[in-house]
Design an enzyme around this catalytic site. Structure first.
Site, PDB file in Angstrom:
ATOM      1  N   ARG A 118       0.855  -1.188   0.000  1.00  0.00           N
ATOM      2  CA  ARG A 118       0.000   0.000   0.000  1.00  0.00           C
ATOM      3  C   ARG A 118       0.892   1.239   0.000  1.00  0.00           C
ATOM      4  NH1 ARG A 118      -2.196   0.598   6.315  1.00  0.00           N
ATOM      5  NH2 ARG A 118      -0.131   0.607   7.238  1.00  0.00           N
ATOM      6  N   CYS A 122       2.474   6.296  -7.590  1.00  0.00           N
ATOM      7  CA  CYS A 122       3.227   7.442  -8.092  1.00  0.00           C
ATOM      8  C   CYS A 122       2.278   8.634  -8.198  1.00  0.00           C
ATOM      9  CB  CYS A 122       3.810   7.112  -9.466  1.00  0.00           C
ATOM     10  SG  CYS A 122       4.347   8.597 -10.333  1.00  0.00           S
ATOM     11  N   GLU A 157      -2.526   8.117   5.407  1.00  0.00           N
ATOM     12  CA  GLU A 157      -1.113   8.335   5.737  1.00  0.00           C
ATOM     13  C   GLU A 157      -0.263   8.525   4.483  1.00  0.00           C
ATOM     14  OE1 GLU A 157       0.159   5.296   8.541  1.00  0.00           O
ATOM     15  OE2 GLU A 157      -0.776   6.421  10.155  1.00  0.00           O
ATOM     16  N   CYS A 167       8.772   9.123  -5.284  1.00  0.00           N
ATOM     17  CA  CYS A 167       8.851   8.239  -6.449  1.00  0.00           C
ATOM     18  C   CYS A 167       9.867   8.856  -7.421  1.00  0.00           C
ATOM     19  CB  CYS A 167       7.480   8.142  -7.099  1.00  0.00           C
ATOM     20  SG  CYS A 167       7.513   7.273  -8.680  1.00  0.00           S
ATOM     21  N   CYS A 172       8.020  11.518 -12.502  1.00  0.00           N
ATOM     22  CA  CYS A 172       8.415  12.329 -11.340  1.00  0.00           C
ATOM     23  C   CYS A 172       9.672  13.149 -11.643  1.00  0.00           C
ATOM     24  CB  CYS A 172       8.604  11.450 -10.104  1.00  0.00           C
ATOM     25  SG  CYS A 172       7.012  10.861  -9.463  1.00  0.00           S
ATOM     26  N   GLU A 317      -6.462   8.110  14.613  1.00  0.00           N
ATOM     27  CA  GLU A 317      -6.137   6.718  14.935  1.00  0.00           C
ATOM     28  C   GLU A 317      -5.315   6.684  16.208  1.00  0.00           C
ATOM     29  OE1 GLU A 317      -4.049   4.393  12.011  1.00  0.00           O
ATOM     30  OE2 GLU A 317      -5.220   5.203  10.363  1.00  0.00           O
ATOM     31  N   GLU A 365      -2.147  -7.407   9.696  1.00  0.00           N
ATOM     32  CA  GLU A 365      -2.579  -6.677  10.884  1.00  0.00           C
ATOM     33  C   GLU A 365      -3.543  -7.492  11.743  1.00  0.00           C
ATOM     34  OE1 GLU A 365      -3.700  -2.829   9.291  1.00  0.00           O
ATOM     35  OE2 GLU A 365      -1.724  -2.061   9.818  1.00  0.00           O
TER      36      GLU A 365
HETATM   37  C1  GLA Z   1      -1.483   3.315  10.403  1.00  0.00           C
HETATM   38  C2  GLA Z   1      -2.466   3.061   9.290  1.00  0.00           C
HETATM   39  C3  GLA Z   1      -3.481   2.011   9.626  1.00  0.00           C
HETATM   40  C4  GLA Z   1      -2.851   0.856  10.347  1.00  0.00           C
HETATM   41  C5  GLA Z   1      -2.137   1.367  11.570  1.00  0.00           C
HETATM   42  C6  GLA Z   1      -1.508   0.287  12.399  1.00  0.00           C
HETATM   43  O1  GLA Z   1      -1.860   4.276  11.273  1.00  0.00           O
HETATM   44  O2  GLA Z   1      -3.119   4.236   8.900  1.00  0.00           O
HETATM   45  O3  GLA Z   1      -4.080   1.584   8.418  1.00  0.00           O
HETATM   46  O4  GLA Z   1      -1.961   0.204   9.496  1.00  0.00           O
HETATM   47  O5  GLA Z   1      -1.107   2.215  11.162  1.00  0.00           O
HETATM   48  O6  GLA Z   1      -0.950   0.812  13.569  1.00  0.00           O
HETATM   49 ZN    ZN Z   2       6.587   8.685 -10.159  1.00  0.00          ZN
END
Ligand code: GLA
Ligand code: ZN
Length: 691
Positions: A118, A122, A157, A167, A172, A317, A365
């Site tokens: 994940r 790019c 994130e 990238c 890029c 989170e 996870e």
């Molecule tokens: C990040 C991600 C979540 C998960 C947590 C695990 O914050 O955004 O998808 O992977 O880490 O701590």
């Molecule tokens: Zn790129």
């Protein structure tokens, strides 16, 4: 007129809930029903949906399947649970990367990433931008007016594990060159800024410029710095395109989950594009004998989030128990869940959200903490802790106003400075900029003094005290603004390894840009070997030097402390200089904490700043004020000790939640937080008692 700082207008309550992944359980409707039942039991009122749902929402190119999502949003809404709806670009489905490999990044060694994982798209790929636009617009059209949806959660994130922020693919490289053309207009200006006469690097064509790589260019500091700026800007451009797409049919507020002082992205720039700041917070609780340093760092990060937009923010989170990605993953000890969550609220968060609601059954996870485990339903310690906190937040919801603190002290922590100082190839190549900054923040935390975190572009004018540790790079007109600030009566503290380079990473010539303000002349800087002991003497007391030592000369400044040993005995270690109506301090070396402790008493007195809390904070206990416009503030008294604490007070306080009226001292359980008010009538419960 007071400014309306309500974070989410559609549901102006303290949010409690978290990331919810029902798409992993679509074939188990009984689990989805159980989720609703358990969420209500846990006082959950908000979930983030769809964060990694691209494959479920668009199973094949151009075919959208959104009924399942609508049904779930609806079912949640019927039960009083709101949705923050995510765009799904955090992870790409295999059909996308198989059909369009260019959507995957190329790393700094030129290796094209394989599909999977994940956070690895790019941001310059036209196909990626187009596919993102299509799915985001679909989501916007379908859900923008849904009564249960209250905000957009953009991607996840951005930048991922850090190495995924950049990238280096041909798209890029091209985008980098355009970015440079825009910044410098002509190659002569670029060659000068990058000092390319060094090692024969003079560019004669824009196409000769390539991103930095361990396998290629890694010596031109100007180039490396501009690349970091570009990486942050390029991903931000992608984020802006996401905003544009979700806004097509919707005017809901947008946010993205940040990661504290995450080095690759300059969040001060990002904040300008977002309606709401939110972040993911995973402190290392219980990893050391004492929690203080972890609590300090976490407090600084919450303060940063509040400072980014001078507004309340969301804790998007946090884990209800442990994570699974540290070398050693430690459960939160009893009390820590509520304490760490309320720490966020104390600093201005209007939510406590978790990753994750329910543990996934498979993949990487599956053992990450969650509100709902694989077994035992609600009959778990974690679930009970979460439900108890949910109930507290529900009761507090109408008492905590969406106001924002106005701190009197600012700590300057600047992303571009962080980039430059960490790659300076200079006196200490392992310099830990953030750790150093934290030693300066800690002194405020132990005294319960609220602090904003600002970068060098922000105004200094409203602060009584500005602390600027290791400001190696002076950006733009920063030094001029500091000069005016001090001239007009401000109190400014800076340290060794400041004012070395300008914003193209070229060294200042002649003298330190703030020579007149600081009243000193800087000369050398040293990183003594650990066996070499040095000391500074301040107020007749001797303190250990524990890090870098600058050798400077006092010109107009008064010397408050001197080095004691070696050839730098007698050189100033701390100076004070009255300039205009203000005062400027220079700390020449990194010393043991006790030194700063004494020094802060001096500067806080000079700046007229103190905690307004009428009490004495024992070690490991702090207080955070949350201002309440037009009312007395709320005080979050936090005991980060794994033992009881007693806090002597000079004025009475009422525990907002229990109604207990304290006159002389406040008893604190291990790892606990009390929310206090000076207005007894604010108490939620009227069973007042006197201690
Ligand atoms: C990040 C991600 C979540 C998960 C947590 C695990 O914050 O955004 O998808 O992977 O880490 O701590
Ligand atoms: Zn790129």
């Amino acid at each position: 007129m007071s400014e309306d700082r309500t974070v989410i207008k559609k549901f102006p309550k303290l949010l409690h809930g978290g990331d919810y992944n029902p798409d992993q359980w679509l074939d188990s409707p009984e689990i989805l029903e159980e989720d609703i039942r358990l969420m209500k039991q846990a006082h959950v009122n908000c979930v983030s949906l769809g964060i990694f749902s691209w494959a479920a929402l668009e199973p094949e190119e151009g075919r959208y399947e959104m009924d399942w999502l609508e049904a779930i949003i609806g079912r949640l809404y019927e039960n009083g649970i709101y949705t923050i709806l995510a765009t799904p670009t955090g992870a790409m489905p295999p059909w996308l990367t198989a059909a369009y490999p260019e959507t995957l990044q190329t790393d700094e060694n030129g290796v094209h990433r394989f599909p999977g994982d994940r956070h690895n798209f790019c941001p310059s790929s036209p196909v990626m931008c187009e596919k993102m636009r299509q799915i985001n617009e679909q989501l916007s059209r379908r859900f923008g007016g849904n009564p249960g949806v209250i905000a957009w959660h953009l991607s996840n994130e951005y930048g991922g594990n850090g190495r995924q922020a950049a990238c280096h693919c041909p798209h890029c490289q091209e985008a980098f060159r355009s970015w440079l053309k825009n910044r410098y207009s002509d190659l002569d200006a670029l060659n000068h800024a990058w000092w390319t006469t060094f090692w024969s690097h003079i560019y004669t064509d824009w196409d000769q410029i390539h991103s930095p790589s361990p396998n290629g260019e890694n010596v031109l500091h100007g180039l490396i710095l501009d690349w970091k700026r570009f990486v942050s800007d390029q991903l931000l451009d992608f984020c802006k395109a996401e905003i544009k797409a979700v806004r097509k049919y919707s005017d809901l507020p947008v946010t993205t989950n940040m990661m504290g002082f995450y080095p690759p992205l300059n969040y001060f720039e990002w904040a300008k594009e977002l309606d709401i700041i939110s972040w993911d917070c995973y402190p290392d609780w219980h990893s050391r004998e004492e929690e203080i340093d972890v609590a300090v760092r976490t407090a600084a990060e919450h303060s940063l989030m509040r400072s980014l937009r001078d507004a309340p923010f969301l804790l998007m989170e946090s884990t209800p128990s442990l994570v699974n990605w540290k070398a050693r993953n430690i459960l939160k000890k009893p009390g820590m869940h509520a304490l760490s969550s309320l720490q966020a609220v104390a600093h201005g968060s209007n939510s406590v959200q978790y990753f994750q609601w329910r543990k996934s059954r498979g993949s990487c996870e599956k053992f990450h903490g969650a509100v709902v485990d694989h077994k035992n339903g609600s009959d778990t310690r974690v679930f009970r802790d979460v439900a108890a906190l949910g109930e507290r937040l529900e009761q507090l919801s109408d008492r905590i106003y969406p106001t924002c603190n106005k701190a009197k002290v600012a700590l300057v922590i600047d992303w571009e400075n962080m980039w430059a100082v960490s790659g300076a190839c200079a006196v200490d190549n392992h310099l830990q900029y953030m750790d150093l900054c934290m030693t300066y923040f800690k002194q405020l935390w132990v005294r319960g003094i609220d602090t904003d975190i600002i970068d060098m572009t922000r105004s200094l004018d409203n602060y009584r005290l500005v602390i600027a540790p290791v400001n190696y790079m002076y950006r733009g007109d920063y030094s001029e603004r500091v000069r005016q600030y001090v001239k007009n009566g401000g109190c400014y503290v800076t340290t060794y390894w400041s004012g070395e380079v300008d914003d193209t990473d070229l060294c200042f010539l002649g003298s330190h840009p703030l020579r007149d303000v600081l009243g000193i002349r800087t000369e050398e800087i040293d990183a003594p070997a650990p066996h070499e002991k040095n000391h500074v003497v301040y107020g007749g007391i001797r303190y250990d030097v524990v890090g870098l030592c600058a050798l400077v000369h006092a010109e107009e400044a008064t010397v408050l402390a001197e080095y004691q040993d070696n050839f730098y005995a007698g050189y100033p270690a701390l100076t004070e200089h009255a300039y205009g109506a203000g005062t400027a301090y220079y700390i020449a070396s990194q010393n043991e904490e006790a030194f700063l402790d004494v020094f802060y008493d001096r500067i806080l007195q000079r700046a007229g700043v103190s905690s307004d809390f009428a009490g004495v904070l024992p070690r490991g206990v702090t207080i955070t004020k949350r201002e309440q416009e037009g009312r007395e503030p709320l005080w979050f008294l936090q005991n980060f000790n794994n033992r009881k604490a007693e806090v002597p007070i000079r004025e009475p306080y009422t525990d907002l939640e229990t109604g207990t009226w304290y006159q002389e001292r406040i008893e604190m359980e291990p790892f606990s937080c009390r929310i206090l008010s000076r207005e007894p009538e604010m108490a939620l419960v009227l069973n007042q008692s006197v201690d």
